[in-house]
Design an enzyme around this catalytic site. Sequence first.
Site, PDB file in Angstrom:
ATOM      1  N   GLU A  14     -10.874  -1.513   3.827  1.00  0.00           N
ATOM      2  CA  GLU A  14      -9.540  -1.078   4.212  1.00  0.00           C
ATOM      3  C   GLU A  14      -9.211   0.269   3.568  1.00  0.00           C
ATOM      4  O   GLU A  14      -9.857   0.708   2.625  1.00  0.00           O
ATOM      5  CB  GLU A  14      -8.493  -2.116   3.800  1.00  0.00           C
ATOM      6  CG  GLU A  14      -8.662  -3.466   4.489  1.00  0.00           C
ATOM      7  CD  GLU A  14      -7.603  -4.473   4.093  1.00  0.00           C
ATOM      8  OE1 GLU A  14      -7.089  -5.156   5.003  1.00  0.00           O
ATOM      9  OE2 GLU A  14      -7.285  -4.579   2.885  1.00  0.00           O
ATOM     10  N   ASP A  68       0.796  -1.237   0.000  1.00  0.00           N
ATOM     11  CA  ASP A  68       0.000   0.000   0.000  1.00  0.00           C
ATOM     12  C   ASP A  68       0.827   1.285   0.000  1.00  0.00           C
ATOM     13  O   ASP A  68       1.769   1.421   0.795  1.00  0.00           O
ATOM     14  CB  ASP A  68      -0.880   0.057   1.249  1.00  0.00           C
ATOM     15  CG  ASP A  68      -1.743  -1.161   1.434  1.00  0.00           C
ATOM     16  OD1 ASP A  68      -1.687  -2.079   0.616  1.00  0.00           O
ATOM     17  OD2 ASP A  68      -2.498  -1.181   2.436  1.00  0.00           O
TER      18      ASP A  68
END
Length: 503
Positions: free
Chosen positions: A226, A46
């Site tokens: 998320e 990420d």
Amino acid sequence: MLRCVLSLLLVALLIAAADGQARDDYYQEPFRPQFHFTPERNWMNDPNGLVYYQGEYHLFYQYNPFGNDWGHMSWGHAVSTDLLHWQHLPVALAEENGVMIFSGSAVVDRNNTSGLCRNPDPKDKSCLIAIYTGHTEQNQSQHIAVSNDRGRTWTKYAGNPVLDIGYRDFRDPKVIWHEATKKWVMVVSLSREQKVRFYGSADLKKWELLSEFGGAGVADKDVQWECPDLFALPVDGQPGKKKWVLIVNINPGGVAGGSGGQYFIGSFDGRRFTNDNPPERKMFLDYGRDFYAAVTFSDIPKSDGRRILIGWMSNWQYAGKEPTSPWRTAQSVPRVLSLKRFSDGLRLAQQPVAELQRLRDRHFEKPEEVRGDALEIIAEFQTSTGRQPLIRLVSGPDAATIIGYDAATERLFIDRSRSGLVDFDPNFPGTREAPMKLRQQRLKLRVLVDRSSVEIFSADGQVAVTERIFPLNNLQTVEIVAAETQARCVAFDAWQLKSVWRK
């Protein structure tokens, strides 16, 4: 003495040359993107802490300093002045005392609300504050760290965690300054409950619960919510009007027809987000398999005014098996977001940042001329009926990625079933589709090809499709195959794009 000095200097020059050659060799690796960000080595996932500060864009990212697989999560770090050329910096926040550094955000604390800024400039009270999830096997909580030297070194706050509710799946804080209420707002995921929570703070250290949002979009029990994000955008064509956008990434990517990111449009009053659309409506940032954990930069100057997004170009179903070494995975090109009104309502639109055009090098006016490892293609088609392959990216005798349109179902598609290396995971090969209605049977595509990735933008930016590929040959050729289905290519331009890593 002079001879010794000269010998040492020669050794230093040889070492520097070897290091430079080694670095050049990194970027000659077969699947290494030439204009997308990748770590020099080791695992990345990420994007984190995207922030602009004192002339630099900061890209932090989930990073394993010790290997090419997920683990030992820390924050890797790079900076750029143009969103193209990135300078790798040392690890910013390292795993320590059994606490991994999971995803989060960064902000400029302009007025030293935290009391942690120690800026030596008397005219500038600001510093950088990172807000991240501290992860253990039993618990996830929110922590902060401070940098008083433009992000080069970081100190974790002695009072961490600043927010701990005793949950195991409570992560990925995105913090913004809410001007109307003069406070910091954090949106953070209760990932397995398919919810996000909003918290408020005056000082980034003490947080109070404001509200929750959930039960909309893709909220199936088998997915996780998320990496949320929250920001306001002007509405195109309506001066002075803004709407709030809430992004929630969903794992696993590719469910319900979209990739990793869904979004909601509505209002936010400093406490509660209200969705303007029916809860069952699903809206996606990207329809490919490989666009996840997408978040935007904070603190971009008002004189610029852009909202810029970056997503991770992979998918948890096979990220750990991607056939690359000594690095793994890449980030998308930075994309500018806008709110536009389409036939089905107000929607996000996205386009690559304008800076990307600076990389345009050799220009191709005919498809048969195109050959390269980093390409930008702009093509327009007059479509007909049926399922129509339009562009074929060829990397070998029986290896090609096919981009096309199905007029019957009104869907853009990309087929990577035979794109090159596809057998490293059964979830990798296949076709992805994106719903897209045409105007007057015209289809305009902007396609970015960068060794191991394809990004497609169409429908005035409403549709984006991102896919990784692992072709047999870096020097791909382009075939326009529209004629095989009676569609016509009515306009074509392409460019070889310069590498941002090689001089």
